[in-house]
Design an enzyme around this catalytic site. Structure first.
Site, short mmCIF file in Angstrom:
data_model
loop_
_atom_site.label_atom_id
_atom_site.label_comp_id
_atom_site.label_asym_id
_atom_site.label_seq_id
_atom_site.Cartn_x
_atom_site.Cartn_y
_atom_site.Cartn_z
N ASP A 8 89.37 21.60 50.54
CA ASP A 8 88.34 20.69 50.50
C ASP A 8 88.80 19.65 51.84
O ASP A 8 88.45 18.39 51.51
CB ASP A 8 88.41 19.92 49.25
N ASP A 46 84.06 22.13 48.76
CA ASP A 46 83.49 21.50 47.77
C ASP A 46 82.05 21.33 47.80
O ASP A 46 81.51 20.88 49.00
CB ASP A 46 84.17 20.14 47.39
N HIS A 48 78.37 20.91 46.19
CA HIS A 48 77.57 20.55 44.75
C HIS A 48 76.17 20.23 45.09
O HIS A 48 75.77 19.56 46.22
CB HIS A 48 78.18 19.05 44.50
N HIS A 52 74.39 16.80 40.58
CA HIS A 52 75.45 17.86 39.80
C HIS A 52 75.78 16.82 38.67
O HIS A 52 76.14 15.73 38.46
CB HIS A 52 76.68 17.84 40.75
N HIS A 81 79.30 13.20 45.80
CA HIS A 81 80.17 13.82 46.97
C HIS A 81 79.69 15.14 47.39
O HIS A 81 79.23 15.93 46.27
CB HIS A 81 81.53 13.35 46.68
N LYS A 106 82.72 26.10 46.21
CA LYS A 106 83.01 25.93 44.63
C LYS A 106 82.08 24.66 44.20
O LYS A 106 81.79 23.81 45.04
CB LYS A 106 84.28 25.80 44.58
N CYS A 151 91.80 19.25 43.10
CA CYS A 151 91.70 20.43 43.51
C CYS A 151 92.72 20.95 44.14
O CYS A 151 93.11 22.34 43.75
CB CYS A 151 90.46 20.53 44.68
#
Ligand code: VGL
Ligand code: ZN
Length: 206
Positions: A8, A46, A48, A52, A81, A106, A151
């Site tokens: 990330d 990351d 989203h 989310h 984010h 992810k 993470c």
């Protein structure tokens, strides 16, 4: 066989971003040096959807950093984010993406957050990384990136649980440090058998 796992390293986790990790951008030169040295490099991103479940903005009664109960347990509510396709979700502009063989996204399921590169936060939805690594005979992971206490920690601990040897490269990660979460993360990684090394030592192993 060894691989470098870069977690990330995205704009929103760097100073000026929506969920900035202090000095998050300071690791970029070291990560580039590591990526050039390892034979195999994997990155996570990351990623989203807007709205989310992990976003505080999806829960009008709550503020960022509140902790709520969701179907799979406790969930920290974050500022919006790494929304898919935005500049915040892009990798830091100085990160050299050339060495990456796999970019694993992810956190794209609206109802489940995903800190770990292996399992989403329900603890049972796999990302597929274990199968990818096994199929490629990779048994040792060197983990760096952001954030050390979320993470990176979850990826390292889950990597151990999946049977991999795991190193975390201490000077190539930085933490958010929410209420002591950073010290706790190092303890949890230690307890899981994660080895903590310097980038100099990791470069020797590469
Ligand atoms: C992360 C919080 C929310 C991380 C991602 O990359 O550590 N932390 N989403
Ligand atoms: Zn996230």
């Amino acid at each position: 066989m060894d691989a470098l796992l870069i977690v990330d390293l995205q704009n929103d986790f760097c100073p000026g971003g929506a969920l900035a990790v202090p000095e998050g951008d300071a690791i970029v030169p070291t990560v580039n040096e590591l990526a050039a040295a390892f034979d195999h490099v994997i990155q996570t991103q990351d990623w989203h959807p807007a709205g989310h479940q992990s976003f505080a903005s999806s829960h009008p009664a709550h503020d960022p950093m509140d902790v709520i109960e969701v179907a799979y347990g406790e969930q920290v509510l974050w500022p919006d984010h790494c929304v898919q396709g935005t500049e915040g979700a892009a990798f830091h502009p100085d990160l050299d993406l050339t060495p990456a063989e796999l970019i694993l996204r992810k956190g794209f399921r609206p109802e489940i957050d995903s800190y770990s590169a292996f399992y989403e936060n329900d603890g049972e939805t796999p990302t597929g990384l274990t199968g990818y690594l096994r199929a490629r005979n990779i048994d040792t992971l060197h983990v760096c990136g952001l954030a050390a206490d979320f993470c990176v920690k979850w990826s390292a601990v889950d990597g151990r649980a999946e049977g991999f040897d795991v190193y975390v490269i201490e000077d190539a990660t930085r933490g958010l440090d929410q209420d002591g979460s950073l010290a706790q993360a190092w303890d949890e990684m230690n307890d899981a058998g994660v080895q903590v090394i310097s980038s100099a030592a990791a470069l020797d192993l590469a």
